[in-house]
Motif scaffolding. Sequence first.
Motif, mmCIF file in Angstrom:
data_model
loop_
_atom_site.group_PDB
_atom_site.id
_atom_site.type_symbol
_atom_site.label_atom_id
_atom_site.label_comp_id
_atom_site.label_asym_id
_atom_site.label_seq_id
_atom_site.Cartn_x
_atom_site.Cartn_y
_atom_site.Cartn_z
ATOM 1 N N ASP A 128 0.688 -1.221 -0.048
ATOM 2 C CA ASP A 128 -0.090 0.014 0.125
ATOM 3 C C ASP A 128 0.864 1.315 0.004
ATOM 4 O O ASP A 128 0.352 2.095 -0.337
ATOM 5 C CB ASP A 128 -1.065 -0.011 1.175
ATOM 6 C CG ASP A 128 -0.199 0.010 2.585
ATOM 7 O OD1 ASP A 128 0.868 -0.396 2.669
ATOM 8 O OD2 ASP A 128 -0.970 0.299 3.429
ATOM 9 N N THR A 132 -3.283 2.499 -9.825
ATOM 10 C CA THR A 132 -2.369 3.238 -9.013
ATOM 11 C C THR A 132 -2.948 4.165 -8.637
ATOM 12 O O THR A 132 -4.116 4.438 -8.602
ATOM 13 C CB THR A 132 -1.403 4.087 -10.139
ATOM 14 O OG1 THR A 132 -1.893 4.970 -11.100
ATOM 15 C CG2 THR A 132 -0.632 3.025 -10.905
ATOM 16 N N ALA A 133 -2.279 5.212 -7.751
ATOM 17 C CA ALA A 133 -2.959 6.529 -7.012
ATOM 18 C C ALA A 133 -3.291 7.555 -8.127
ATOM 19 O O ALA A 133 -4.081 8.389 -7.922
ATOM 20 C CB ALA A 133 -2.254 6.976 -6.131
ATOM 21 N N PHE A 140 -7.457 13.233 -6.342
ATOM 22 C CA PHE A 140 -7.414 11.594 -6.279
ATOM 23 C C PHE A 140 -8.740 10.916 -6.695
ATOM 24 O O PHE A 140 -8.779 9.686 -6.685
ATOM 25 C CB PHE A 140 -6.771 11.312 -4.928
ATOM 26 C CG PHE A 140 -5.724 11.997 -4.266
ATOM 27 C CD1 PHE A 140 -4.584 12.206 -5.137
ATOM 28 C CD2 PHE A 140 -5.720 12.894 -3.028
ATOM 29 C CE1 PHE A 140 -3.559 12.788 -4.684
ATOM 30 C CE2 PHE A 140 -4.816 13.392 -2.587
ATOM 31 C CZ PHE A 140 -3.574 13.526 -3.628
ATOM 32 N N TRP A 149 1.750 1.734 -3.375
ATOM 33 C CA TRP A 149 0.516 2.418 -4.250
ATOM 34 C C TRP A 149 0.604 3.875 -3.949
ATOM 35 O O TRP A 149 0.239 4.495 -5.075
ATOM 36 C CB TRP A 149 -0.617 1.395 -3.952
ATOM 37 C CG TRP A 149 -1.658 1.834 -4.570
ATOM 38 C CD1 TRP A 149 -2.379 1.543 -5.910
ATOM 39 C CD2 TRP A 149 -2.670 2.919 -4.068
ATOM 40 N NE1 TRP A 149 -3.449 2.225 -6.091
ATOM 41 C CE2 TRP A 149 -3.931 2.907 -5.061
ATOM 42 C CE3 TRP A 149 -2.898 3.704 -2.788
ATOM 43 C CZ2 TRP A 149 -4.971 3.628 -4.962
ATOM 44 C CZ3 TRP A 149 -3.974 4.516 -2.927
ATOM 45 C CH2 TRP A 149 -4.891 4.545 -3.896
ATOM 46 N N THR A 176 -7.719 2.856 -10.428
ATOM 47 C CA THR A 176 -7.384 2.480 -9.022
ATOM 48 C C THR A 176 -6.336 1.612 -8.887
ATOM 49 O O THR A 176 -5.522 1.169 -7.857
ATOM 50 C CB THR A 176 -8.715 1.677 -8.275
ATOM 51 O OG1 THR A 176 -8.867 0.453 -9.351
ATOM 52 C CG2 THR A 176 -9.885 2.573 -8.324
ATOM 53 N N ASN A 209 -9.782 7.344 -5.445
ATOM 54 C CA ASN A 209 -8.615 6.849 -4.750
ATOM 55 C C ASN A 209 -8.355 7.688 -3.239
ATOM 56 O O ASN A 209 -7.469 7.272 -2.477
ATOM 57 C CB ASN A 209 -7.229 6.841 -5.428
ATOM 58 C CG ASN A 209 -7.240 5.731 -6.687
ATOM 59 O OD1 ASN A 209 -7.910 4.988 -6.517
ATOM 60 N ND2 ASN A 209 -6.591 6.002 -7.693
ATOM 61 N N ALA A 236 -5.434 8.555 -10.640
ATOM 62 C CA ALA A 236 -6.924 8.316 -11.041
ATOM 63 C C ALA A 236 -7.316 8.889 -12.178
ATOM 64 O O ALA A 236 -8.532 8.065 -12.804
ATOM 65 C CB ALA A 236 -7.956 8.742 -9.760
ATOM 66 N N ARG A 295 -8.755 5.599 -0.008
ATOM 67 C CA ARG A 295 -7.709 4.654 0.354
ATOM 68 C C ARG A 295 -6.366 5.202 0.504
ATOM 69 O O ARG A 295 -5.625 4.940 1.424
ATOM 70 C CB ARG A 295 -7.201 3.768 -1.155
ATOM 71 C CG ARG A 295 -6.355 2.783 -0.851
ATOM 72 C CD ARG A 295 -6.063 1.869 -2.225
ATOM 73 N NE ARG A 295 -5.096 0.932 -2.072
ATOM 74 C CZ ARG A 295 -4.628 0.093 -2.872
ATOM 75 N NH1 ARG A 295 -5.273 0.239 -4.136
ATOM 76 N NH2 ARG A 295 -3.587 -0.916 -2.739
#
Length: 508
Positions: free
Chosen positions: A215, A408-409, A478, A218, A406, A481, A411, A484
């Motif tokens: 995470d 990758t970060a 984002f 990511w 989603t 995302n 968006a 998360r």
Amino acid sequence: MGQHTRRALIRAGAVASAAALYPAPASAAAPASCPPPLGPVSVRPGDPRYADLVRRGNRRFVGTPDEVRVVGSTGQVVEAVRDAVRQGWRLAVRGGGHCFEGFVDDPAVRLVIDLSGLTGVYRDPARSAFAVEAGATLGEVYRRLYLGWGVTLPGGSCPGVGIGGHAAGGGYGRLSRLHGLVADHLYAVEVVVVDQAGTARAVVATREPGDPHRDLWWAHTGGGGGTFGVVTRYWFRSLPRPPARVLTFTVTWPWEGLDEPGFHRLAANFGAWCARHSTPGAPENRLYSELILSRRTLGGHTLVGQVAGGDERLFDAHLAALGAGVGVTPSVTRETLPWLAATLGSESDDGKGWRLKVKSGFQRGPLTGRQIAAAYHHLTRTDYDAPAGSLSLNTYGGAVNAVPPTATASAQRDATMLLFYLAGWTDPAEDDRHLAWIREFYAGMYAEEGGVPPAGAYINYPDVDLAGGSTPWPDVYFGPNAARLRRVKARWDPRNVFHHALSVPSEG
């Protein structure tokens, strides 16, 4: 600061595994025995080096830290973070020094960790990847990767930008329509983090599905810099070979003789071309361009860009599509250059001598008639003048949009254009006037969308004004995302040691 800033201000004043295809020469891997790293060097007020280290970006912001710690190893970063936590100091990190906002040069920051000594670029056989230390500038990354292994990152075109923040924010550039974002090639990242007990340590997070730190990897594929810890090193795989040669071009449509319908046609034509030619795999993805729509005082509107491989027919078709019905004849220059020469370029003005304010917006499809009318109004207002005021329309999509939002970060995976708004000036006494103009311009462009771009904005062009809007700013940058990223923040920076005006907030 990216390609858009530099060019606007100058006018005013096949993919495969790197390990498999590009084995490192025996002399090119990280040496087994290295000389001692630079640093740590402690620079405080009164030191002749201090003035340079606290004034490296936007002239609107000048830092006043108690110390700038110049570091040259991960261990030195760990120690610097430990010292800041122990002293209760607010800290910030500087790589290339190109932040558009005052995140590093904030009066509350007491310790700046300067990564000037972390500049290595090498093949890491242990990870079958290319290692890039976070203090390296894009220009040096491109030079070393290309001369050493014939590969590159599809990053931005300003050589002085630091890779540390660029990659963490996604990283977009002239080869991204062909090869995706920089973050799309990120295999692993080394980050100095602080746990709930206040202990600083270095963590390596990879994209491997079974990695318990995944995470954190990511979050560094588009979550922005200065949020989760101090990045000290990236590892990249699947790096593409750049084209041997590129066709570079500059086209200018003069304001003289250009009426309002002609302006509308030019802006609409560019957006329509992008909407038609931004799907993954399209032949036109070899072409990158940006149309800089400028105020009348700057003389005209300029198209700049390149064609990978040098196909003049692709450029000619692009130029014909943009100029249809505009009503004025543009001036055109073109030149075919080796890729590295074109990428490193000769332009030296990266905006550091200016006071700047920028904004951004992703765009799905062409600009609407109302948006073009708003742009025309603010670029022709007679109650305002500026040394540099512009809106850049930039080609987007292609390989960028082949990645799920989603995965990758980063968006924004369905845009066809990226819009970049710029105001630049030199007199501090004029701050309010120029800030008002660009804020009114931006609000007018999105008047029917609550004042923010519905397709989102680019975190590497940060704009603190969005933090005060009706739409939560993490949603703007984002999208899906945001939640998360908040959870990652809560896990890896529970004490909120790493924060600024647009750092990801913790969950809850």
